[in-house]
Design a protein around this motif. Structure first.
Motif, PDB file in Angstrom:
ATOM      1  N   TYR A 331      33.865  41.203  40.421  1.00 50.01           N
ATOM      2  CA  TYR A 331      34.445  41.500  39.113  1.00 50.01           C
ATOM      3  C   TYR A 331      35.239  40.299  38.595  1.00 50.01           C
ATOM      4  O   TYR A 331      35.130  39.928  37.415  1.00 50.01           O
ATOM      5  CB  TYR A 331      35.347  42.726  39.202  1.00 50.01           C
ATOM      6  CG  TYR A 331      36.160  42.958  37.955  1.00 50.01           C
ATOM      7  CD1 TYR A 331      35.574  43.468  36.799  1.00 50.01           C
ATOM      8  CD2 TYR A 331      37.517  42.644  37.929  1.00 50.01           C
ATOM      9  CE1 TYR A 331      36.324  43.658  35.645  1.00 50.01           C
ATOM     10  CE2 TYR A 331      38.271  42.833  36.790  1.00 50.01           C
ATOM     11  CZ  TYR A 331      37.668  43.345  35.646  1.00 50.01           C
ATOM     12  OH  TYR A 331      38.406  43.527  34.509  1.00 50.01           O
ATOM     13  N   LEU A 332      36.030  39.681  39.477  1.00 48.77           N
ATOM     14  CA  LEU A 332      36.829  38.531  39.058  1.00 48.77           C
ATOM     15  C   LEU A 332      35.943  37.350  38.665  1.00 48.77           C
ATOM     16  O   LEU A 332      36.241  36.631  37.709  1.00 48.77           O
ATOM     17  CB  LEU A 332      37.776  38.112  40.177  1.00 48.77           C
ATOM     18  CG  LEU A 332      39.114  38.839  40.263  1.00 48.77           C
ATOM     19  CD1 LEU A 332      39.947  38.249  41.374  1.00 48.77           C
ATOM     20  CD2 LEU A 332      39.869  38.770  38.954  1.00 48.77           C
ATOM     21  N   ALA A 333      34.850  37.143  39.412  1.00 52.58           N
ATOM     22  CA  ALA A 333      33.924  36.054  39.078  1.00 52.58           C
ATOM     23  C   ALA A 333      33.328  36.277  37.694  1.00 52.58           C
ATOM     24  O   ALA A 333      33.214  35.343  36.891  1.00 52.58           O
ATOM     25  CB  ALA A 333      32.821  35.959  40.126  1.00 52.58           C
ATOM     26  N   SER A 334      32.951  37.518  37.407  1.00 55.08           N
ATOM     27  CA  SER A 334      32.422  37.847  36.084  1.00 55.08           C
ATOM     28  C   SER A 334      33.465  37.564  35.006  1.00 55.08           C
ATOM     29  O   SER A 334      33.162  36.955  33.969  1.00 55.08           O
ATOM     30  CB  SER A 334      31.999  39.319  36.044  1.00 55.08           C
ATOM     31  OG  SER A 334      31.715  39.737  34.730  1.00 55.08           O
ATOM     32  N   LEU A 335      34.690  37.991  35.262  1.00 54.10           N
ATOM     33  CA  LEU A 335      35.766  37.777  34.295  1.00 54.10           C
ATOM     34  C   LEU A 335      36.023  36.292  34.077  1.00 54.10           C
ATOM     35  O   LEU A 335      36.187  35.834  32.943  1.00 54.10           O
ATOM     36  CB  LEU A 335      37.038  38.472  34.795  1.00 54.10           C
ATOM     37  CG  LEU A 335      38.248  38.471  33.859  1.00 54.10           C
ATOM     38  CD1 LEU A 335      37.952  39.249  32.599  1.00 54.10           C
ATOM     39  CD2 LEU A 335      39.466  39.066  34.580  1.00 54.10           C
ATOM     40  N   ALA A 336      36.037  35.516  35.181  1.00 55.15           N
ATOM     41  CA  ALA A 336      36.313  34.081  35.079  1.00 55.15           C
ATOM     42  C   ALA A 336      35.230  33.366  34.286  1.00 55.15           C
ATOM     43  O   ALA A 336      35.519  32.582  33.377  1.00 55.15           O
ATOM     44  CB  ALA A 336      36.435  33.473  36.476  1.00 55.15           C
ATOM     45  N   ILE A 337      33.963  33.633  34.619  1.00 57.14           N
ATOM     46  CA  ILE A 337      32.867  32.931  33.944  1.00 57.14           C
ATOM     47  C   ILE A 337      32.838  33.299  32.467  1.00 57.14           C
ATOM     48  O   ILE A 337      32.700  32.427  31.595  1.00 57.14           O
ATOM     49  CB  ILE A 337      31.527  33.256  34.623  1.00 57.14           C
ATOM     50  CG1 ILE A 337      31.522  32.720  36.063  1.00 57.14           C
ATOM     51  CG2 ILE A 337      30.365  32.646  33.837  1.00 57.14           C
ATOM     52  CD1 ILE A 337      30.308  33.135  36.865  1.00 57.14           C
TER      53      ILE A 337
END
Length: 684
Positions: A331-337
């Protein structure tokens, strides 16, 4: 003398009684001591029984406890007892094995501050100072870290003092604290000016905290090339990084490419047995990678942003616990990208708007005479903005069959024949089709594609490359192409690149239209409408320039005045249209057979004037004769096909004016006509 006999007997009897009493007392005392000793022995036995019972109950309590417990000798630190949790924690099956394989083996422990030396230091403190409490970390058999809230205390056990180690598992709390810390750091990186890779590295570390033997990496998707690039900085060898970079998004392209393609989980438990790794297996072996688990990183609307991959150096597949642990990092990777993409779009939008404004002002405020330098400046600016090697304007011909590079940055050198770059419509068929469908065309060198020929023509000094083309539209047709080329065949053409150069192409189209209009108006102002030759006004200007130059440097030049013979008869017999055709053809024959340095203009009616710089009167006469003969040999578009010209030649003399030169040439022309026409006369 007194008789003592009577006293002896009582004394003896008394002594005997005393002795008897002493013997009886001693016997009583012995029996009493024996009884006390028996009682003490009974009490000792009962105490020992109670101690043993207490130890047994204590062990039973420890065995059923959720706390790891070890009982260690206070001096040699050998393990006297360990419950099942402690044995499992250290990965052994008995207290003796715990002593031999762990407590006497420094290599079985992590590095400082959780080494065997550090643990023995805590044991020494507990022996000297009493109870000690501290946090301790171990790695279990599965390779996962185990955190303990540990206590060391001295207690009696089986009749002697020992050290008891107790450890409450606080791994869940420690993992939560560490992941919270890493999550906060990642969020700060997202909100700050740090690059995307810094945030993704922290997100990867969140998962690796729970799986220390895994090597993890996040790849991001390039939407234009549909390939995956490294987003985080994984600890792999250079060959593996290079082999997996720009991984195509398609099923069969290793694990990550397949996961991005199907937008779902893909697990390769053993790379040696997975056909999807055929092309990349050698690089994986060199990097020590034996398994791969990949999850797609999805945006809020469901499209793929990249992949999160977990690699191991042995065959492996994720358990339910692993899949659950990856939920938060995904989820965090999605948010960051998504956040970085949004920020990048905003920054590029601002830069694009600024670029377009600057170019718009430059192109709209420049006059037609500075169009060439202005367009070159814009191409130079766009090369730097897009970070490409070349930019070109390909101008289409009126019939659209040829596109010529009229502007380029850096400047394209002519070929061996002195010709500039020009592409036919057939060569540009594929790019033009893409432009009509999408409004732009992106081409990459494929070594098997017909478009490679276009790239080779645009970038002759490169073996590979890619190109972006957008149309230059004038009216309702594509009048040209604005092209940007780079020698990098994996260049990432961003949406903002296209959105920036598309309006620039429109501005260039407007600027070129203005230039074409001004060129046309200038041409009309300087040229004869019928023949296309310079008109009388421009011819007189050129005569003034030649007179001034000859006066200054002491040179001479010649002037030829041609007149079409019997031109009035042509008009009368065949009509004015036929007469116009004759004038056009005569003008063409004359202009096509003079030197580049020579000048020809229509002087009026059927008269043409030729200026021959650096040419004497005699040489001028020879030139005039050659031109006369050439015209006489041509077939003209009239019924009998024959047309001749007469000519008069004069040369500049110091002090001559335009009228003087033309008057002498006109006089010679008159003599030629009087003498029978179709001949040349030279002035005196």
């Amino acid at each position: 003398m007194t008789d003592v006999s009577p006293l002896i007997l009582p004394a003896v009897i008394g002594l005997a009684v005393l002795l008897l009493i002493l013997v009886i007392h001693r016997e009583w005392r012995v029996r009493r001591l024996r009884m006390d000793n028996l009682v003490l022995l009974q009490e000792l036995g009962e105490s020992q029984r109670r101690v043993k019972e207490s130890s047994r109950e204590l062990r039973e309590l420890f065995d059923h406890s959720a706390i790891s417990v070890m009982l260690l000798d206070r001096y040699d630190h050998s393990v006297r007892y360990a419950n099942d949790l402690a044995l499992e924690m250290f990965g052994v099956d008995s207290a003796n094995a715990l002593t031999v394989e762990v407590m006497q083996q420094p290599d079985a422990w992590p590095v400082s501050p959780y080494s065997l030396v550090d643990f023995e230091s805590w044991l020494g403190k507990a022996g000297r100072l009493g109870m000690q409490r501290f946090e301790w970390k171990l790695v279990n058999r599965s390779g996962y870290p185990v955190w303990l809230d540990a206590t060391l205390a001295s207690i009696p056990y089986e009749g002697r003092q020992i050290l008891m180690f107790t450890g409450v598992n606080i791994s869940a709390r420690k993992i939560a604290e560490s992941t919270d810390w890493l999550r906060n750091r990642a969020m700060l990186a997202m909100n700050g000016d740090r690059p995307l890779s810094a945030a993704l590295d922290l997100i990867v570390a969140m998962f690796q905290f729970t799986s220390p033997y895994a090597r993890c990496a996040i790849m991001t998707l390039d939407e234009h090339t549909q390939t995956l690039q490294w987003g985080s900085r994984p600890g792999f060898g250079e060959s593996f990084l290079k082999a997996m970079d720009n991984l195509p998004v398609r099923y069969g392209a290793a694990t990550c490419g397949s996961a991005a393609s199907i937008q779902g989980r893909v697990v390769t438990a053993d790379i040696d047995k997975d056909d999807r790794w055929d092309r990349y297996r050698k690089a994986a072996e060199q990097a020590g990678v034996a398994s791969c688990w990949s999850e797609p990183v999805l945006a809020s609307d469901g499209h793929v942003l990249g992949t999160f991959a977990v690699y191991h150096d042995r065959p492996w597949e994720p358990a339910e616990q692993d899949i659950e642990s990856l939920t938060g990092p995904l989820y965090l990777a999605s948010l960051a990208i998504e956040r970085y993409q949004a920020r990048d779009r905003l920054q590029r939008m601002i830069a694009a708007e600024k670029t377009i404004r600057e170019i718009s002002v430059q192109l709209q405020t420049m006059d037609a005479s500075s169009t060439d330098s202005g367009v070159s400046s814009v191409l130079n600016f766009l090369c730097e903005y897009l970070q490409v090697d070349r930019s070109l304007v390909l101008q289409g011909s009126q019939d659209g069959t040829l596109f010529e590079a009229v502007y380029s940055w850096p400047l394209l050198e002519p070929d061996e024949d002195g010709e500039g770059l020009a592409l036919t419509r057939e060569e540009l068929d594929s790019p033009l089709s893409a432009i009509r469908a999408k409004g732009f065309c992106v081409t990459h060198f494929q070594q098997s594609d017909a478009d490679d020929e276009v790239l080779e023509l645009l970038m002759p000094e490169h073996d590979t490359g890619s190109c972006l083309m957008v149309p230059i539209v004038q009216g309702d047709r594509i009048s040209g192409l604005l092209a940007f080329c780079t020698g990098d065949d994996k260049h990432r053409w961003q949406e903002f690149d296209i959105n920036t150069v598309t309006p620039v192409a429109a501005l260039l189209g407007s600027a070129l239209s203005r230039k074409n209009l001004m060129d046309e108006l200038t041409f009309q102002a300087l040229h004869d409408r019928l023949t296309g030759l310079y008109n009388r006004g421009k011819t007189e200007d050129r005569l003034r320039q030649e007179i001034a130059r000859s006066s200054r440097y002491g040179n001479t030049f010649s002037l030829i005045l041609f007149d079409v013979d019997h031109f009035k008869l042509v008009n009368d017999r065949f009509g004015h249209n036929a007469g116009d055709d004759v004038l056009v053809e005569v003008a063409a024959q004359l202009s096509n057979n003079i030197r580049v340095a020579d000048f020809i203009g229509r002087w009026g009616g059927e008269e043409f004037l030729v200026i021959l710089p650096e040419t004497s009167l005699e040489s001028g006469g020879e030139v005039a004769e050659n031109l006369r003969m050439h015209v006489a040999q041509q077939t003209f578009p009239i019924p009998d096909g024959g047309v001749t010209v007469s000519a008069g030649v004069s040369a500049y003399l110091p002090g001559d004016s335009i009228q003087d030169l033309v008057k002498r040439a006109d006089a010679a022309l008159y003599l030629a006509k009087e003498d029978g026409r179709n001949q040349v006369k030279v002035s005196a």
